[in-house]
Design a protein around this motif. Structure first.
Motif, short mmCIF file in Angstrom:
data_model
loop_
_atom_site.label_atom_id
_atom_site.label_comp_id
_atom_site.label_asym_id
_atom_site.label_seq_id
_atom_site.Cartn_x
_atom_site.Cartn_y
_atom_site.Cartn_z
N VAL A 1 0.69 -1.04 -0.05
CA VAL A 1 0.04 -0.10 0.04
C VAL A 1 1.01 1.20 -0.05
CG1 VAL A 1 -1.89 1.29 1.10
CG2 VAL A 1 -1.88 -1.27 1.29
N GLN A 2 0.86 2.15 -1.08
CA GLN A 2 1.60 3.28 -1.18
C GLN A 2 1.26 4.22 -0.49
OE1 GLN A 2 2.28 3.67 -5.52
NE2 GLN A 2 3.71 1.88 -5.57
N GLU A 3 2.12 5.31 0.08
CA GLU A 3 1.56 6.51 0.68
C GLU A 3 0.73 7.15 -0.03
OE1 GLU A 3 2.38 7.47 3.81
OE2 GLU A 3 3.50 5.44 3.90
N PRO A 4 -0.38 7.71 0.61
CA PRO A 4 -1.52 8.70 -0.15
C PRO A 4 -0.91 9.97 -0.43
CG PRO A 4 -1.85 8.46 2.18
CD PRO A 4 -0.83 7.52 1.86
N LYS A 5 -1.24 10.34 -1.60
CA LYS A 5 -0.82 11.60 -2.18
C LYS A 5 -1.97 12.71 -2.09
CE LYS A 5 1.86 9.39 -5.69
NZ LYS A 5 1.95 8.82 -6.78
N THR A 6 -1.77 14.02 -1.51
CA THR A 6 -2.86 14.88 -1.37
C THR A 6 -2.34 16.05 -2.33
OG1 THR A 6 -3.45 14.25 0.70
CG2 THR A 6 -4.24 16.17 0.02
N PHE A 7 -3.07 16.53 -3.09
CA PHE A 7 -2.99 17.52 -4.08
C PHE A 7 -3.25 18.95 -3.52
CE2 PHE A 7 -3.21 13.87 -6.69
CZ PHE A 7 -2.02 13.75 -7.08
N ALA A 8 -2.88 20.26 -4.04
CA ALA A 8 -3.10 21.50 -3.44
C ALA A 8 -4.87 21.70 -3.50
CB ALA A 8 -2.43 22.53 -4.34
N SER A 9 -5.61 20.96 -4.38
CA SER A 9 -6.75 21.02 -4.34
C SER A 9 -7.62 20.35 -3.25
CB SER A 9 -7.38 20.52 -5.66
OG SER A 9 -7.19 19.25 -5.62
N GLY A 10 -6.83 19.68 -2.63
CA GLY A 10 -7.47 18.87 -1.45
C GLY A 10 -7.60 17.09 -1.96
N PHE A 11 -7.55 17.00 -3.42
CA PHE A 11 -7.97 15.63 -3.98
C PHE A 11 -6.91 14.56 -3.20
CE2 PHE A 11 -7.69 12.51 -7.34
CZ PHE A 11 -9.08 12.49 -7.42
N THR A 12 -7.23 13.60 -2.89
CA THR A 12 -6.24 12.52 -2.34
C THR A 12 -6.28 11.28 -3.19
OG1 THR A 12 -6.47 13.53 -0.07
CG2 THR A 12 -5.71 11.35 -0.28
N VAL A 13 -5.25 10.64 -3.50
CA VAL A 13 -5.30 9.29 -4.13
C VAL A 13 -4.26 8.56 -3.47
CG1 VAL A 13 -5.92 10.09 -6.31
CG2 VAL A 13 -3.64 9.76 -5.62
N CYS A 14 -4.51 7.05 -3.54
CA CYS A 14 -3.67 6.15 -2.93
C CYS A 14 -3.55 4.76 -3.90
CB CYS A 14 -4.07 5.69 -1.75
SG CYS A 14 -2.83 4.53 -0.76
N ASP A 15 -2.33 4.58 -4.23
CA ASP A 15 -2.18 3.35 -4.97
C ASP A 15 -1.95 2.05 -4.09
OD1 ASP A 15 -2.74 4.51 -7.51
OD2 ASP A 15 -0.69 5.01 -7.74
N VAL A 16 -2.63 0.84 -4.59
CA VAL A 16 -2.56 -0.33 -3.78
C VAL A 16 -1.92 -1.32 -4.96
CG1 VAL A 16 -3.42 -2.30 -2.59
CG2 VAL A 16 -4.21 0.13 -2.05
N LEU A 17 -0.73 -2.05 -4.73
CA LEU A 17 -0.45 -2.97 -5.51
C LEU A 17 -0.80 -4.18 -5.37
CD1 LEU A 17 3.43 -1.74 -5.60
CD2 LEU A 17 1.59 -1.11 -7.16
N VAL A 18 -1.55 -5.02 -6.28
CA VAL A 18 -2.21 -6.17 -6.07
C VAL A 18 -1.54 -7.39 -6.93
CG1 VAL A 18 -4.30 -7.53 -6.11
CG2 VAL A 18 -4.34 -5.35 -5.62
N GLU A 19 -1.10 -8.31 -6.36
CA GLU A 19 -0.34 -9.23 -7.25
C GLU A 19 -1.36 -10.53 -7.45
OE1 GLU A 19 3.69 -12.02 -6.88
OE2 GLU A 19 2.64 -11.43 -4.95
N SER A 20 -1.53 -10.55 -8.68
CA SER A 20 -2.33 -11.90 -9.21
C SER A 20 -1.59 -12.51 -10.09
CB SER A 20 -3.65 -11.01 -9.87
OG SER A 20 -4.63 -12.33 -10.25
N GLY A 21 -1.40 -13.83 -9.86
CA GLY A 21 -0.59 -14.65 -10.72
C GLY A 21 0.72 -14.14 -10.96
N SER A 22 1.52 -14.08 -11.87
CA SER A 22 2.76 -13.56 -12.11
C SER A 22 2.64 -11.85 -12.48
CB SER A 22 3.43 -14.30 -13.11
OG SER A 22 2.75 -13.99 -14.42
N ASN A 23 1.51 -11.49 -12.34
CA ASN A 23 1.76 -9.81 -12.56
C ASN A 23 1.20 -9.10 -11.32
OD1 ASN A 23 1.69 -10.13 -15.45
ND2 ASN A 23 -0.29 -10.99 -15.56
N ILE A 24 1.61 -7.79 -11.34
CA ILE A 24 1.43 -6.88 -10.31
C ILE A 24 0.30 -5.77 -10.88
CG2 ILE A 24 2.39 -5.46 -8.35
CD1 ILE A 24 4.61 -7.36 -8.16
N TYR A 25 -0.68 -5.36 -10.33
CA TYR A 25 -1.42 -4.31 -10.91
C TYR A 25 -1.75 -3.33 -10.02
CZ TYR A 25 -3.18 -8.31 -13.96
OH TYR A 25 -2.94 -9.19 -14.78
N PRO A 26 -1.43 -2.15 -10.24
CA PRO A 26 -1.61 -0.90 -9.21
C PRO A 26 -2.96 -0.40 -9.59
CG PRO A 26 -0.52 -0.24 -11.58
CD PRO A 26 -0.61 -1.70 -11.63
N VAL A 27 -3.72 -0.52 -8.40
CA VAL A 27 -5.24 -0.16 -8.21
C VAL A 27 -5.27 1.18 -7.68
CG1 VAL A 27 -7.27 -0.70 -7.45
CG2 VAL A 27 -5.95 -2.53 -8.39
#
Length: 116
Positions: free
Chosen positions: A12-38
């Protein structure tokens, strides 16, 4: 397009908050041999921060793409957890007969048997 991903939380990556107050956070999910950032946005960031690495997870995601200056980008946005099917009711066992835990008194006392 809505997708369901079954896998394991890698990080679970650190959340990012932008100047507008909008916050996002990326979670890396491993499925099979692939890793997907959600990407978790706005109110879902708290849910992302509650996830624990190496735990199994099932997520629903929106697959989005966009173009910027002739380049194309693809993103998986968190859409929620899939609704679990209701658990089946436990089967009732038929009553075969009543049993008790009472101890029957001895039918005749033994000779020289002390009551205490």
């Amino acid at each position: 397009m809505k997708l369901t991903i079954n896998g394991t939380v890698k990080a679970v990556q650190e959340p990012k908050t932008f100047a507008s107050g909008f916050t996002v956070c990326d979670v890396l999910v491993e499925s099979g041999s692939n890793i997907y950032p959600v990407t978790f946005k706005k109110d879902d960031v708290d849910e992302a921060l509650a996830l624990v690495a190496e735990h199994p997870i099932t997520l629903e995601c929106w697959l989005n793409s966009r173009e910027w200056n002739g380049r194309y980008f693809v993103e998986l946005k968190y859409a929620g957890k899939p609704e679990a099917a209701p658990a089946p009711a436990p089967a009732k066992k038929p009553l075969a007969g009543r049993t008790t835990n009472r101890i029957a008194p001895p039918s005749t006392p033994a000779p020289n048997d002390m009551p205490f």
